[in-house]
Write an enzyme that holds these catalytic residues in place. Structure first.
Site, PDB file in Angstrom:
ATOM      1  N   SER A   1      44.964  36.831  33.105  1.00 41.34           N
ATOM      2  CA  SER A   1      45.816  37.807  32.433  1.00 41.34           C
ATOM      3  C   SER A   1      46.966  37.073  31.792  1.00 41.34           C
ATOM      4  O   SER A   1      47.325  35.966  32.199  1.00 41.34           O
ATOM      5  CB  SER A   1      46.341  38.789  33.473  1.00 41.34           C
ATOM      6  OG  SER A   1      47.473  39.467  32.973  1.00 41.34           O
TER       7      SER A   1
ATOM      8  N   GLY B   1      35.070  46.257  33.618  1.00 44.59           N
ATOM      9  CA  GLY B   1      33.862  45.819  34.319  1.00 44.59           C
ATOM     10  C   GLY B   1      32.665  46.694  33.991  1.00 44.59           C
ATOM     11  O   GLY B   1      31.552  46.205  33.778  1.00 44.59           O
TER      12      GLY B   1
ATOM     13  N   GLY C   1      33.304  44.375  40.542  1.00 40.49           N
ATOM     14  CA  GLY C   1      34.042  45.540  40.037  1.00 40.49           C
ATOM     15  C   GLY C   1      33.429  46.086  38.767  1.00 40.49           C
ATOM     16  O   GLY C   1      34.146  46.535  37.884  1.00 40.49           O
TER      17      GLY C   1
ATOM     18  N   TYR D   1      50.766  39.585  41.664  1.00 43.61           N
ATOM     19  CA  TYR D   1      49.710  39.758  40.661  1.00 43.61           C
ATOM     20  C   TYR D   1      49.734  38.574  39.688  1.00 43.61           C
ATOM     21  O   TYR D   1      48.711  37.944  39.432  1.00 43.61           O
ATOM     22  CB  TYR D   1      49.916  41.080  39.904  1.00 43.61           C
ATOM     23  CG  TYR D   1      48.899  41.331  38.818  1.00 43.61           C
ATOM     24  CD1 TYR D   1      47.649  41.850  39.120  1.00 43.61           C
ATOM     25  CD2 TYR D   1      49.188  41.041  37.488  1.00 43.61           C
ATOM     26  CE1 TYR D   1      46.707  42.073  38.129  1.00 43.61           C
ATOM     27  CE2 TYR D   1      48.254  41.259  36.485  1.00 43.61           C
ATOM     28  CZ  TYR D   1      47.016  41.778  36.803  1.00 43.61           C
ATOM     29  OH  TYR D   1      46.089  41.986  35.824  1.00 43.61           O
TER      30      TYR D   1
ATOM     31  N   THR E   1      34.141  50.450  36.912  1.00 46.39           N
ATOM     32  CA  THR E   1      35.082  51.224  36.106  1.00 46.39           C
ATOM     33  C   THR E   1      35.805  50.274  35.162  1.00 46.39           C
ATOM     34  O   THR E   1      35.572  49.062  35.207  1.00 46.39           O
ATOM     35  CB  THR E   1      36.087  51.992  37.015  1.00 46.39           C
ATOM     36  OG1 THR E   1      37.261  52.275  36.275  1.00 46.39           O
ATOM     37  CG2 THR E   1      36.503  51.177  38.195  1.00 46.39           C
ATOM     38  N   GLY E   2      36.630  50.795  34.304  1.00 48.22           N
ATOM     39  CA  GLY E   2      37.422  49.942  33.411  1.00 48.22           C
ATOM     40  C   GLY E   2      36.574  48.977  32.608  1.00 48.22           C
ATOM     41  O   GLY E   2      35.473  49.299  32.167  1.00 48.22           O
TER      42      GLY E   2
HETATM   43  N1  LIG Z   1      44.074  46.373  32.165  1.00 50.24           N
HETATM   44  C1  LIG Z   1      44.756  45.365  31.685  1.00 50.24           C
HETATM   45  O1  LIG Z   1      45.632  45.544  30.847  1.00 50.24           O
HETATM   46  C2  LIG Z   1      44.488  43.980  32.157  1.00 50.24           C
HETATM   47  C3  LIG Z   1      45.193  42.923  31.567  1.00 50.24           C
HETATM   48  C4  LIG Z   1      44.923  41.617  31.983  1.00 50.24           C
HETATM   49  C5  LIG Z   1      43.970  41.405  32.971  1.00 50.24           C
HETATM   50  N2  LIG Z   1      43.299  42.436  33.524  1.00 50.24           N
HETATM   51  C6  LIG Z   1      42.302  42.115  34.550  1.00 50.24           C
HETATM   52  O2  LIG Z   1      41.032  42.612  34.167  1.00 50.24           O
HETATM   53  C7  LIG Z   1      40.254  42.888  35.328  1.00 50.24           C
HETATM   54  C8  LIG Z   1      39.648  44.264  35.228  1.00 50.24           C
HETATM   55  O3  LIG Z   1      40.705  45.181  35.177  1.00 50.24           O
HETATM   56  P1  LIG Z   1      40.606  46.692  34.742  1.00 50.24           P
HETATM   57  O4  LIG Z   1      41.823  46.922  33.951  1.00 50.24           O
HETATM   58  O5  LIG Z   1      39.263  46.987  34.187  1.00 50.24           O
HETATM   59  O6  LIG Z   1      40.844  47.372  36.168  1.00 50.24           O
HETATM   60  P2  LIG Z   1      40.190  48.620  36.918  1.00 50.24           P
HETATM   61  O7  LIG Z   1      39.739  49.636  35.930  1.00 50.24           O
HETATM   62  O8  LIG Z   1      41.156  49.000  37.966  1.00 50.24           O
HETATM   63  O9  LIG Z   1      38.910  47.962  37.589  1.00 50.24           O
HETATM   64  C9  LIG Z   1      39.034  47.048  38.648  1.00 50.24           C
HETATM   65  C10 LIG Z   1      37.702  46.869  39.313  1.00 50.24           C
HETATM   66  O10 LIG Z   1      37.866  46.020  40.458  1.00 50.24           O
HETATM   67  C11 LIG Z   1      37.260  46.619  41.569  1.00 50.24           C
HETATM   68  N3  LIG Z   1      37.916  46.269  42.829  1.00 50.24           N
HETATM   69  C12 LIG Z   1      39.170  46.616  43.216  1.00 50.24           C
HETATM   70  N4  LIG Z   1      39.421  46.160  44.458  1.00 50.24           N
HETATM   71  C13 LIG Z   1      38.306  45.499  44.862  1.00 50.24           C
HETATM   72  C14 LIG Z   1      37.937  44.833  46.061  1.00 50.24           C
HETATM   73  N5  LIG Z   1      38.755  44.744  47.105  1.00 50.24           N
HETATM   74  N6  LIG Z   1      36.706  44.276  46.131  1.00 50.24           N
HETATM   75  C15 LIG Z   1      35.856  44.377  45.085  1.00 50.24           C
HETATM   76  N7  LIG Z   1      36.137  45.001  43.945  1.00 50.24           N
HETATM   77  C16 LIG Z   1      37.350  45.574  43.827  1.00 50.24           C
HETATM   78  C17 LIG Z   1      37.364  48.088  41.322  1.00 50.24           C
HETATM   79  O11 LIG Z   1      36.405  48.775  42.091  1.00 50.24           O
HETATM   80  P3  LIG Z   1      36.701  50.306  42.541  1.00 50.24           P
HETATM   81  O12 LIG Z   1      36.674  51.097  41.286  1.00 50.24           O
HETATM   82  O13 LIG Z   1      35.612  50.609  43.471  1.00 50.24           O
HETATM   83  O14 LIG Z   1      38.056  50.288  43.185  1.00 50.24           O
HETATM   84  C18 LIG Z   1      37.109  48.175  39.830  1.00 50.24           C
HETATM   85  O15 LIG Z   1      35.733  48.202  39.557  1.00 50.24           O
HETATM   86  C19 LIG Z   1      41.196  42.691  36.508  1.00 50.24           C
HETATM   87  O16 LIG Z   1      40.956  41.420  37.063  1.00 50.24           O
HETATM   88  C20 LIG Z   1      42.562  42.750  35.873  1.00 50.24           C
HETATM   89  O17 LIG Z   1      43.512  42.017  36.607  1.00 50.24           O
HETATM   90  C21 LIG Z   1      43.537  43.721  33.134  1.00 50.24           C
END
Ligand SMILES: NC(=O)c1ccc[n+]([C@@H]2O[C@H](COP(=O)([O-])OP(=O)(O)OC[C@H]3O[C@@H](n4cnc5c(N)ncnc54)[C@H](OP(=O)(O)O)[C@@H]3O)[C@@H](O)[C@H]2O)c1
Ligand SMILES: *[C@@H]1O[C@H](CO)[C@@H](O)[C@H](O)[C@H]1NC(C)=O
Ligand SMILES: *[C@@H]1O[C@H](CO)[C@@H](O)[C@H](O)[C@H]1NC(C)=O
Length: 328
Positions: free
Chosen positions: A177, A50, A44, A202, A47-48
C-alpha cells in the site's frame, strides 16, 4: 485555530483530488493470458479487490482457490464466482491469517489436494482495526497483514517451484500500500500495540511486505519464482469500515465517491500476476499497472535480513523446515 481548520480542509481537498486523478487515469491490465491447467490462490478472494481478482482469474480458466476465515461467506462467494464465470474449478478453503495453526492446516490441505501452484496472490488484509495480541503473541494487524503471509508464502514455496521454469516462473504477488511510506520497522516494537496507533501498525505491516519481497528475492537462488509487491491505490472497499461507525463510515463513503472501484483497484494485481514483462522482474514494486518504486528503506539489505530472522522466529519456523522450503 482557524488556520488549522484551513490546513485540514486543504489536505482533504488535496487527497480527494489525488484520488480522482488516480481513478480517472487508472491503467487496465491488458494481458490476454489464459490460465487453463494453472492453479492460483487468492487469499481473501471473497470481497473487495480479492473477489475481482479471483473472478478475473477464473474467467481465464484457472483453478482458483479463495481463502478467508468465514466458511459461509467463502462457500457463497465460491458459488457466485462459478455462476458468473462458468468455471467449476473454484475452491474455497478456510484460512485465518491471524492463526499459525490455521495457516498450517490450510497449507497441509493444499499439499494433500493440489498438484501444483502457479500464482499466489497475497491480497488478504485488515485495515486499521482495533488491535489486540493474538494467541500466537503478535499484533493482530501485523499478523494478518505480514507475519501470516510471510509464513504462508514460505510454506508454499516448494509447491510454487514444482512446475515453475525460468521462462515461466511461478509468481507471488503481495498487496502492499502507499501507506508503507508512513511505516517504520522498529525491531523492539514490532508487535507493540500499546505504542502504535492501528494506522501505524497497518503502515508498518505494509512496509514489512516490501522488505520481505526484497529478502525473498535474494534468497531464492533459482529465478523460477518471482515475487513482487504492488500498491492498488485508494480503492473503495469495506476495509476501513471497521475504524468505528463514524470515522470508518465517513472514509468508506469518501472512498466510494473519490476512489477506484474494486475492479479498477484489482488491475495492478492482475498485471503483476499475468503480464509478460512483470514476470521477469522480482522484488519490485508496481503501481498503476507499471513498474514503480517503493521507499528506499524497502530495499535496505540489513533491515530486510533482520526482519526475516525476526519473522522466522516469531512464526516458529525451524531451520530444517526453512531450508526445505527454500532449497528443496
Ligand atoms: N482499499 C484500499 O484503498 C487499499 C489501498 C492499499 C492497499 N490495500 C490492500 O489491498 C488488499 C485488499 O484490500 P480490500 O480493500 O479489497 O479489503 P477488503 O474488501 O476488506 O478485503 C480484505 C480481504 O481479506 C480477508 N481477510 C481479512 N482478515 C483475514 C484473515 N485473518 N485471514 C484471511 N483472510 C482475511 C477478508 O476476508 P473476509 O471478507 O472473510 O473478512 C477479505 O476477503 C489488502 O491487503 C489491503 O491492505 C487496500
Ligand atoms: C497511470 O498510467 C497512465 C498511462 O501510462 C498515465 O497516463 C497516468 O497518468 C497514470 N496515473 C497515475 C495516477 O499515475
Ligand atoms: C511478499 O513477498 C515477499 C517476497 O517475495 C514474500 O516473502 C512474502 O511472503 C510475500 N507476502 C507478504 C505478505 O509479504
Amino acid at each position: 485555530m482557524a488556520i488549522l481548520f484551513y490546513i485540514v480542509i486543504l489536505i482533504i481537498i488535496f487527497v480527494l483530488a489525488l484520488g480522482l486523478y488516480q481513478k480517472s487515469t487508472n491503467r487496465i491490465c491488458r494481458s490476454r493470458k489464459r490460465l487453463e491447467e494453472k492453479t492460483v490462490i487468492v487469499t481473501g478472494g471473497t470481497t473487495g479487490m480479492g473477489l475481482q481478482i479471483a473472478t478475473d482469474l477464473a474467467e481465464r480458466g484457472a483453478r482458483v482457490i479463495i481463502a478467508c476465515p468465514y466458511e459461509d461467506e467463502g462457500e457463497a462467494v465460491k458459488k457466485e464466482i462459478i455462476k458468473q464465470t462458468g468455471n467449476e474449478e473454484v475452491v474455497f478453503k478456510l484460512l485465518d491469517l491471524s492463526s499459525i495453526a490455521s495457516i498450517r492446516n490450510f497449507v497441509k490441505e493444499i499439499y494433500d489436494e493440489e498438484d501444483r501452484l502457479d500464482i499466489l496472490i497475497n491480497n488478504a488484509g485488515v485495515g486499521a482495526v482495533t488491535d489486540f495480541i493474538t494467541k500466537d503473541g503478535m499484533s493482530f494487524i501485523m499478523q494478518v497483514n505480514y507475519f501470516g503471509q510471510f509464513l504462508l508464502t514460505i510454506l508454499l514455496l516448494p509447491l510454487l517451484k514444482k512446475y515453475a521454469t525460468n521462462s515461466e516462473p511461478a509468481r507471488i504477488v503481495n498487496t502492499s500500500s502507499s501507506f508503507h511510506w508512513f511505516g517504520s520497522v522498529d525491531f523492539d516494537r514490532l508487535n507493540d500495540i500499546k505504542y502504535w496507533y492501528p494506522l501505524f501498525l497497518y503502515a508498518n505491516s505494509k512496509l514489512c511486505l516490501v522488505l520481505f519481497a526484497h529478502e525473498l528475492t535474494k534468497r531464492l537462488k533459482e529465478p523460477n519464482i518471482v515475487v513482487n509487491c504492488l500498491d492498488p491505490g485508494a480503492v473503495g472497499t469495506g476495509i476501513f469500515g471497521c475504524m468505528g461507525k463514524f470515522l470508518g463510515g465517513f472514509i468508506t463513503l469518501m472512498l466510494w465517491f473519490f476512489s477506484k472501484t474494486p475492479w479498477e483497484g484489482a488491475q495492478t494485481a492482475l498485471h503483476v500476476a499475468l503480464d509478460k514483462h512483470a514476470g521477469v522482474v522480482s522484488g519490485q514494486f508496481f503501481r498503476n499497472c507499471s513498474l514503480s518504486s517503493a521507499r528506499k528503506i524497502g530495499s535496505d539489505d540489513k533491515t530486510a535480513k533482520r526482519l526475516w530472522d525476526e519473522s522466522v522466529m516469531l512464526v516458529g519456523l525451524s531451520d530444517v523446515e526453512l531450508q526445505q522450503c527454500l532449497f528443496d
